[in-house]
Scaffold this motif. Sequence first.
Motif, PDB file in Angstrom:
ATOM      1  N   MET A  64       0.998  -1.060   0.080  1.00 36.07           N
ATOM      2  CA  MET A  64      -0.183  -0.187  -0.055  1.00 36.07           C
ATOM      3  C   MET A  64       1.026   1.539   0.234  1.00 36.07           C
ATOM      4  O   MET A  64       1.709   1.420   0.414  1.00 36.07           O
ATOM      5  N   ASP A  65      -0.045   2.445  -0.625  1.00 36.89           N
ATOM      6  CA  ASP A  65       1.461   3.155  -0.848  1.00 36.89           C
ATOM      7  C   ASP A  65       0.534   4.745   0.288  1.00 36.89           C
ATOM      8  O   ASP A  65      -0.595   4.874   1.031  1.00 36.89           O
ATOM      9  N   ASN A  66       2.423   4.416   1.267  1.00 40.47           N
ATOM     10  CA  ASN A  66       1.810   5.561   2.232  1.00 40.47           C
ATOM     11  C   ASN A  66       2.458   6.556   2.347  1.00 40.47           C
ATOM     12  O   ASN A  66       3.526   7.035   3.221  1.00 40.47           O
ATOM     13  N   LYS A  67       2.370   7.333   1.433  1.00 43.41           N
ATOM     14  CA  LYS A  67       2.915   8.562   1.320  1.00 43.41           C
ATOM     15  C   LYS A  67       2.851   9.493   1.988  1.00 43.41           C
ATOM     16  O   LYS A  67       0.655  10.070   2.885  1.00 43.41           O
ATOM     17  N   VAL A  68       2.979  10.620   3.108  1.00 43.48           N
ATOM     18  CA  VAL A  68       3.447  10.717   4.253  1.00 43.48           C
ATOM     19  C   VAL A  68       3.965  12.378   3.856  1.00 43.48           C
ATOM     20  O   VAL A  68       5.101  13.139   3.213  1.00 43.48           O
ATOM     21  N   THR A  69       2.505  13.788   4.249  1.00 42.36           N
ATOM     22  CA  THR A  69       2.977  14.558   3.447  1.00 42.36           C
ATOM     23  C   THR A  69       3.584  15.637   4.954  1.00 42.36           C
ATOM     24  O   THR A  69       3.309  15.606   6.143  1.00 42.36           O
ATOM     25  N   ASN A  70       4.785  16.308   4.463  1.00 45.62           N
ATOM     26  CA  ASN A  70       5.502  17.023   5.347  1.00 45.62           C
ATOM     27  C   ASN A  70       4.880  18.409   5.654  1.00 45.62           C
ATOM     28  O   ASN A  70       5.410  19.159   4.204  1.00 45.62           O
ATOM     29  N   VAL A  71       4.577  19.151   6.692  1.00 46.26           N
ATOM     30  CA  VAL A  71       4.417  20.466   6.249  1.00 46.26           C
ATOM     31  C   VAL A  71       5.135  21.305   7.638  1.00 46.26           C
ATOM     32  O   VAL A  71       4.498  21.176   8.571  1.00 46.26           O
ATOM     33  N   LEU A  72       6.063  21.884   7.638  1.00 48.01           N
ATOM     34  CA  LEU A  72       6.574  23.259   8.299  1.00 48.01           C
ATOM     35  C   LEU A  72       6.092  24.533   8.404  1.00 48.01           C
ATOM     36  O   LEU A  72       5.963  24.847   7.255  1.00 48.01           O
ATOM     37  N   ILE A  73       5.975  24.818   9.488  1.00 46.99           N
ATOM     38  CA  ILE A  73       4.993  25.999  10.138  1.00 46.99           C
ATOM     39  C   ILE A  73       5.717  27.031  10.117  1.00 46.99           C
ATOM     40  O   ILE A  73       6.413  26.840  11.950  1.00 46.99           O
ATOM     41  N   VAL A  74       6.844  28.106  10.282  1.00 45.32           N
ATOM     42  CA  VAL A  74       7.268  29.261  10.927  1.00 45.32           C
ATOM     43  C   VAL A  74       6.880  30.616  10.994  1.00 45.32           C
ATOM     44  O   VAL A  74       6.303  30.637   9.802  1.00 45.32           O
ATOM     45  N   GLY A  75       7.242  30.781  11.844  1.00 47.99           N
ATOM     46  CA  GLY A  75       6.635  32.603  12.347  1.00 47.99           C
ATOM     47  C   GLY A  75       7.516  32.794  13.834  1.00 47.99           C
ATOM     48  O   GLY A  75       9.061  32.365  14.089  1.00 47.99           O
ATOM     49  N   VAL A  76       7.375  34.732  13.903  1.00 45.74           N
ATOM     50  CA  VAL A  76       8.279  34.802  15.141  1.00 45.74           C
ATOM     51  C   VAL A  76       7.016  34.681  16.236  1.00 45.74           C
ATOM     52  O   VAL A  76       5.651  34.856  15.270  1.00 45.74           O
ATOM     53  N   GLY A  77       6.798  34.403  17.501  1.00 51.44           N
ATOM     54  CA  GLY A  77       5.975  34.175  19.020  1.00 51.44           C
ATOM     55  C   GLY A  77       4.974  35.373  18.024  1.00 51.44           C
ATOM     56  O   GLY A  77       5.350  37.060  17.692  1.00 51.44           O
ATOM     57  N   GLY A  78       3.822  35.555  18.018  1.00 48.51           N
ATOM     58  CA  GLY A  78       2.997  36.022  18.205  1.00 48.51           C
ATOM     59  C   GLY A  78       2.284  36.044  17.049  1.00 48.51           C
ATOM     60  O   GLY A  78       1.031  36.865  16.647  1.00 48.51           O
ATOM     61  N   GLN A  79       2.543  35.446  15.935  1.00 41.59           N
ATOM     62  CA  GLN A  79       2.088  35.403  13.818  1.00 41.59           C
ATOM     63  C   GLN A  79       0.912  34.735  14.144  1.00 41.59           C
ATOM     64  O   GLN A  79       0.502  34.791  13.489  1.00 41.59           O
ATOM     65  N   GLY A  80       0.341  34.015  15.681  1.00 41.81           N
ATOM     66  CA  GLY A  80      -0.481  32.644  14.868  1.00 41.81           C
ATOM     67  C   GLY A  80       0.203  31.832  14.343  1.00 41.81           C
ATOM     68  O   GLY A  80      -0.763  30.150  13.603  1.00 41.81           O
ATOM     69  N   VAL A  81       1.766  31.096  14.664  1.00 42.03           N
ATOM     70  CA  VAL A  81       1.428  29.961  13.774  1.00 42.03           C
ATOM     71  C   VAL A  81       1.683  28.405  14.585  1.00 42.03           C
ATOM     72  O   VAL A  81       0.698  27.661  13.767  1.00 42.03           O
ATOM     73  N   LEU A  82       1.121  28.573  15.485  1.00 43.82           N
ATOM     74  CA  LEU A  82       0.114  27.265  16.387  1.00 43.82           C
ATOM     75  C   LEU A  82      -1.179  26.613  15.781  1.00 43.82           C
ATOM     76  O   LEU A  82      -1.507  25.827  16.374  1.00 43.82           O
ATOM     77  N   LEU A  83      -2.257  28.408  16.131  1.00 46.56           N
ATOM     78  CA  LEU A  83      -3.017  28.222  15.502  1.00 46.56           C
ATOM     79  C   LEU A  83      -3.502  27.253  14.258  1.00 46.56           C
ATOM     80  O   LEU A  83      -3.954  26.579  13.533  1.00 46.56           O
ATOM     81  N   ALA A  84      -2.579  28.064  13.403  1.00 45.66           N
ATOM     82  CA  ALA A  84      -2.221  27.830  11.565  1.00 45.66           C
ATOM     83  C   ALA A  84      -2.047  26.362  12.038  1.00 45.66           C
ATOM     84  O   ALA A  84      -2.521  25.123  11.174  1.00 45.66           O
ATOM     85  N   SER A  85      -0.977  25.522  12.825  1.00 49.82           N
ATOM     86  CA  SER A  85      -0.183  24.284  12.910  1.00 49.82           C
ATOM     87  C   SER A  85      -1.855  23.983  13.066  1.00 49.82           C
ATOM     88  O   SER A  85      -2.479  22.336  12.766  1.00 49.82           O
ATOM     89  N   GLU A  86      -2.386  23.512  14.393  1.00 45.37           N
ATOM     90  CA  GLU A  86      -3.912  23.442  14.826  1.00 45.37           C
ATOM     91  C   GLU A  86      -4.955  23.255  13.671  1.00 45.37           C
ATOM     92  O   GLU A  86      -5.401  21.860  13.510  1.00 45.37           O
ATOM     93  N   VAL A  87      -5.030  24.003  12.361  1.00 47.55           N
ATOM     94  CA  VAL A  87      -6.014  23.822  11.321  1.00 47.55           C
ATOM     95  C   VAL A  87      -5.911  23.310  11.031  1.00 47.55           C
ATOM     96  O   VAL A  87      -6.355  21.985  10.253  1.00 47.55           O
ATOM     97  N   LEU A  88      -4.185  23.045  10.349  1.00 52.01           N
ATOM     98  CA  LEU A  88      -3.434  22.447   9.816  1.00 52.01           C
ATOM     99  C   LEU A  88      -4.169  20.867  10.131  1.00 52.01           C
ATOM    100  O   LEU A  88      -4.792  19.869   8.960  1.00 52.01           O
TER     101      LEU A  88
END
Lengths: 201, 313
Positions: free
Chosen positions: A1-25
């Motif tokens: 079975m094809d198990n393709k894993v997609t890797n997404v890295l989200i970066v930013g500076v404190g206060g920009q909303g990185v953590l919410l973006a990663s939760e939504v994704l």
Amino acid sequence: MDNKVTNVLIVGVGGQGVLLASEVLSETAIQAGLDVKKSEVHGMSQRGGVVTSHVKFGQKVYSPIIPYGQADVLISFEQAEALRAIDWVKKGGLIATSTTRLIPPIATSGKIKYPDDPISDLKKKFGDVIAIDADAIAIELGNPRLVNILLLGVISERLNLGTETWQKAIKMRVKAKFVDLNLKAFAKGRELAEESVGTPL
Amino acid sequence: MEPYYEETIKAAGISVEGKKYFSNLGELSPYKVSIGLKEAGFIDKVIGSEFEPEDLFPRPPVLCPGCPHRGVFMALKKLGVAVTGDIGCYTLAVLPPLSIMDTCICMGASIGGAIGLEKVGSHEKGVVAAIGDSTFLHSGITGLLDAVYNKSNITVIILDNRVTAMTGGQNHPATGYTLMGEETKQVDLAELCKALGVESVRKADAYDYKGTLEIIKEEMKRPGPSVILTDRPCVLMPKRIMDRPYTVISDLCNGCSACFRIGCPAIMTSEELTKRKRPKAIIDPLLCTGCTLCAQICKPEAIVLVEEPVKVK
């Protein structure tokens, strides 16, 4: 079975909303029926440091950390931070960054200065770079805090998770009174991405 | 990490090796694991990047915008005293640009360390111990008792922000709530210090830079140990504190960099330069909590309240 894993890295500076973006994704991938693992640095989020969040999804994900050179997508909320993260991105990977420049005093008084043009440095190494002035667009949409969902909109087309799934995740993870505005920002991000040239991952 | 499996397997009489390929120190990243596996002959290639990491400016973490600890460390920096530190958010004062913490050993060590430094007498300007409320209750009380008993000329600043902030906002014996959130007996920090024999226990408002500076100066002159309690709450926990933000009037900013040196993440450098080619300051209205500390030290009075708060639709 094809198990393709997609890797997404989200970066930013404190206060920009990185953590919410990663939760939504992550929520979107969960709603799409996928296995998801995420790993992030929390303490920096209010303290002006670099914030990174790793999100991995696929049929089965074994480890929460993206190895160097394996991120399919890099989302950055600040242009120099995108450059800082390039050793995580795989060759030919997609980079979506805001053109925002947040210059800490240490980058003008210290030994190493803030780079003149991080975006063109990125474009020398990667063919697939989408750079938008996310701050200005977010303010135009009505709230400067929309930068994170706007950038998710930009990359969403390329992740094959389904527009409705994204919308559902936004409704689940964003505070109720801001949902409509965030859906608008997401749609705007998709619209902006149509102008870019890449193909789905 | 110690070679737990390796030793246990060897103890069972089975030949095995492994730890020699992996470091005992630091986090095991996929990269480090792949280096070990390659050396051990399990894989052919290290999982790495084709791209060299860029040599970029650092972006170290600092105290949060509006953090009440900032005012205390601004005052200590002004005085140039020796500061023994402890474990908590305030340990960030060790990093630039504040760089005003000299030791950090273990919980409670700030007071013991200060007693020792003062006894050695190597610090002409005096010794101050900086410790948080929960760390003080965890293991600072015995140190303070020792300072009283051994007649130490030290000043202990208890940075009381009413929460165990660094680890995520837990309650502690001086908050009046248990870890389960039930009401409980609340320790009175001032009375506790007095009961240990400290004769001078004073409160300082950490958002009042000059006032805090004066109180620290006075207490350091006093013979014997003294305690200063700050009582501004953490800006994040249990409730997020956001007041009207401040802004920089660009025409008035002379690029003196005084506000840069207080290490507030809301204060960034503008790409606009003064006539003398020094970068001007800008304040991010989304991050500024309106604590006023930068405005208090801005000589040209370029930092002012925003006229209209940012409207969030």
